[in-house]
Write an enzyme that holds these catalytic residues in place. Structure first.
Site, mmCIF file in Angstrom:
data_model
loop_
_atom_site.group_PDB
_atom_site.id
_atom_site.type_symbol
_atom_site.label_atom_id
_atom_site.label_comp_id
_atom_site.label_asym_id
_atom_site.label_seq_id
_atom_site.Cartn_x
_atom_site.Cartn_y
_atom_site.Cartn_z
ATOM 1 N N ASP A 26 14.590 -27.190 7.192
ATOM 2 C CA ASP A 26 13.728 -28.310 6.986
ATOM 3 C C ASP A 26 12.177 -28.230 6.162
ATOM 4 O O ASP A 26 11.995 -28.564 6.662
ATOM 5 C CB ASP A 26 12.976 -28.793 8.414
ATOM 6 C CG ASP A 26 12.704 -29.833 8.596
ATOM 7 O OD1 ASP A 26 11.518 -30.235 9.968
ATOM 8 O OD2 ASP A 26 13.356 -30.622 7.486
ATOM 9 N N LYS A 80 14.153 -29.425 0.236
ATOM 10 C CA LYS A 80 15.871 -29.956 0.485
ATOM 11 C C LYS A 80 16.124 -28.707 -0.835
ATOM 12 O O LYS A 80 17.277 -28.992 -0.325
ATOM 13 C CB LYS A 80 15.939 -31.489 -0.142
ATOM 14 C CG LYS A 80 14.747 -32.487 0.944
ATOM 15 C CD LYS A 80 14.251 -31.714 2.867
ATOM 16 C CE LYS A 80 13.674 -31.758 3.452
ATOM 17 N NZ LYS A 80 12.901 -31.300 4.809
ATOM 18 N N ASP A 104 18.198 -29.870 8.538
ATOM 19 C CA ASP A 104 17.437 -31.252 8.599
ATOM 20 C C ASP A 104 17.969 -32.615 7.755
ATOM 21 O O ASP A 104 17.888 -31.647 6.801
ATOM 22 C CB ASP A 104 16.083 -31.311 9.256
ATOM 23 C CG ASP A 104 15.717 -32.919 9.751
ATOM 24 O OD1 ASP A 104 13.945 -32.713 9.464
ATOM 25 O OD2 ASP A 104 16.154 -34.042 9.681
ATOM 26 N N ASN A 105 17.595 -34.002 7.808
ATOM 27 C CA ASN A 105 17.608 -34.677 6.539
ATOM 28 C C ASN A 105 18.763 -34.465 5.605
ATOM 29 O O ASN A 105 18.432 -34.582 4.154
ATOM 30 C CB ASN A 105 15.411 -34.352 5.675
ATOM 31 C CG ASN A 105 14.771 -33.903 6.675
ATOM 32 O OD1 ASN A 105 14.458 -33.275 6.376
ATOM 33 N ND2 ASN A 105 14.558 -34.995 7.121
ATOM 34 N N GLU A 107 12.679 -39.085 11.710
ATOM 35 C CA GLU A 107 11.707 -39.312 12.756
ATOM 36 C C GLU A 107 10.879 -40.181 12.332
ATOM 37 O O GLU A 107 10.052 -41.181 11.155
ATOM 38 C CB GLU A 107 10.587 -38.298 12.090
ATOM 39 C CG GLU A 107 10.265 -38.360 10.899
ATOM 40 C CD GLU A 107 11.142 -37.213 10.174
ATOM 41 O OE1 GLU A 107 12.306 -36.940 10.099
ATOM 42 O OE2 GLU A 107 10.729 -36.784 9.195
HETATM 43 O O1 LIG Z 1 9.467 -32.796 2.777
HETATM 44 C C1 LIG Z 1 10.211 -32.464 3.563
HETATM 45 N N1 LIG Z 1 10.556 -31.536 4.289
HETATM 46 C C2 LIG Z 1 9.534 -30.060 3.025
HETATM 47 C C3 LIG Z 1 8.531 -29.995 3.550
HETATM 48 C C4 LIG Z 1 8.070 -28.903 2.734
HETATM 49 O O2 LIG Z 1 8.008 -27.743 2.655
HETATM 50 C C5 LIG Z 1 7.620 -26.743 2.056
HETATM 51 N N2 LIG Z 1 7.648 -25.469 2.217
HETATM 52 C C6 LIG Z 1 7.862 -25.160 3.946
HETATM 53 C C7 LIG Z 1 7.902 -24.289 3.419
HETATM 54 C C8 LIG Z 1 8.369 -23.549 2.590
HETATM 55 C C9 LIG Z 1 8.879 -22.518 2.568
HETATM 56 N N3 LIG Z 1 9.375 -21.679 0.577
HETATM 57 C C10 LIG Z 1 9.358 -22.476 0.202
HETATM 58 C C11 LIG Z 1 8.608 -23.847 0.125
HETATM 59 C C12 LIG Z 1 8.275 -24.522 1.779
HETATM 60 C C13 LIG Z 1 10.350 -33.787 4.634
HETATM 61 C C14 LIG Z 1 10.637 -35.273 3.991
HETATM 62 C C15 LIG Z 1 10.528 -35.805 4.487
HETATM 63 C C16 LIG Z 1 10.833 -37.568 4.258
HETATM 64 C C17 LIG Z 1 10.904 -38.778 4.651
HETATM 65 C C18 LIG Z 1 10.866 -39.727 4.026
HETATM 66 C C19 LIG Z 1 10.252 -40.165 3.307
HETATM 67 F F1 LIG Z 1 9.209 -41.084 3.086
HETATM 68 C C20 LIG Z 1 8.796 -39.266 2.819
HETATM 69 C C21 LIG Z 1 10.049 -38.572 3.504
HETATM 70 C C22 LIG Z 1 11.124 -36.190 6.087
HETATM 71 C C23 LIG Z 1 11.074 -35.112 6.320
HETATM 72 O O3 LIG Z 1 12.016 -34.816 7.680
HETATM 73 C C24 LIG Z 1 10.945 -33.090 5.574
HETATM 74 O O4 LIG Z 1 11.564 -32.826 6.114
HETATM 75 MG MG LIG Z 2 12.409 -32.472 8.214
#
Ligand SMILES: O=C(NCCCOCn1ccc2cnccc21)c1cc(-c2ccc(F)cc2)cc(O)c1O
Ligand SMILES: [Mg+2]
Length: 221
Positions: free
Chosen positions: A141, A144, A169-170, A199
């Site tokens: 998650d 992506k 997810d996603n 969500e």
């Molecule tokens: O971007 C999303 N998640 C990721 C966060 C960064 O994660 C960075 N990150 C976290 C550990 C980690 C470890 N290593 C590298 C990068 C690492 C994410 C985005 C949306 C979304 C849906 C609609 C919108 F208009 C805008 C956003 C929905 C979701 O459910 C998501 O999960």
């Molecule tokens: Mg997500």
């Protein structure tokens, strides 16, 4: 300085949730994020799919990539048996610190270890530094575009076994096209798609489950 959205989520949990009750923390975050401020927690609809896959996996060691505020870590950890653990990787220090507090309020700090850093740096340390043999369940998650390379990295580090379950997810929104292309064309994985919604929104989304070498695991018993 103005508080962040994530700090406001923590305030709401701290004020409204029942200490030591994971369900009340989950409900509080879902209520806040559907009524006041949208946030990228997996949410209750996809969270129910996550619950089912975690129960199917019944993991001794689980890994989450992308802690954020700890919502899915709480959903996973509340289902884990005694003496089992969840490792969750978060690279944003503010999110990691807020997640730590929210997981503490849920009473699940004993079961959850938050690892701060980038997945590509931490995954290769899991065996030696975090005493992981293999992972029974992985929830993807985070970024992506890291889903596919990190799945390959988990393989290369020998962290997946026959029957290991990945859940991503996603798959539709924001989307993870490279991961879908990779995992569905990889004969070692049996994939299942679970249609759902983004969500707290009426936008289509989906989760993808991938089981490694399922047949082999089945043949063993
Ligand atoms: O971007 C999303 N998640 C990721 C966060 C960064 O994660 C960075 N990150 C976290 C550990 C980690 C470890 N290593 C590298 C990068 C690492 C994410 C985005 C949306 C979304 C849906 C609609 C919108 F208009 C805008 C956003 C929905 C979701 O459910 C998501 O999960
Ligand atoms: Mg997500």
């Amino acid at each position: 300085m103005d508080q962040s959205k994530e700090q406001r989520i923590l305030n709401s949990v701290s004020y409204n949730a029942v200490k030591g009750d994971p369900e009340s923390v989950i409900n509080c975050i879902d209520k806040y994020c559907s009524q006041y401020e949208w946030a990228m927690n997996v949410g209750d609809e996809k969270g129910t799919i996550l619950d089912k896959v975690v129960e199917e996996a019944d993991p001794s060691v689980a890994l989450e990539l992308g802690t954020y505020c700890g919502y899915s870590a709480i959903r996973i950890a509340r289902l884990l048996k005694p003496n089992t653990r969840l490792l969750t990787i978060e690279f944003n220090p503010e999110f990691a610190s807020i997640a730590k507090e929210i997981i503490e309020i849920a009473g699940l700090s004993e079961k959850v270890t938050i690892l701060e850093g980038h997945s590509e740096d931490i995954i290769p340390q899991l065996k030696k530094k975090y005493e992981v043999e293999t992972l029974d369940f992985v929830f993807l998650d985070h970024w992506k575009e890291r889903y596919a390379p990190d799945t390959i990295l988990l393989e290369e580090c020998g962290l997946l076994r026959k029957g290991s379950i990945l859940l991503a997810d996603n798959i539709i929104y924001p989307g993870a096209p490279e991961f879908i292309k990779y995992i569905r064309s990889n004969k070692r994985f049996e994939c299942t798609s679970y249609p759902s919604h983004l969500e707290y929104m009426k936008v289509e989304d989906a989760m993808e489950k991938a089981v490694k070498d399922p047949g082999a695991a089945a043949m063993l018993f």
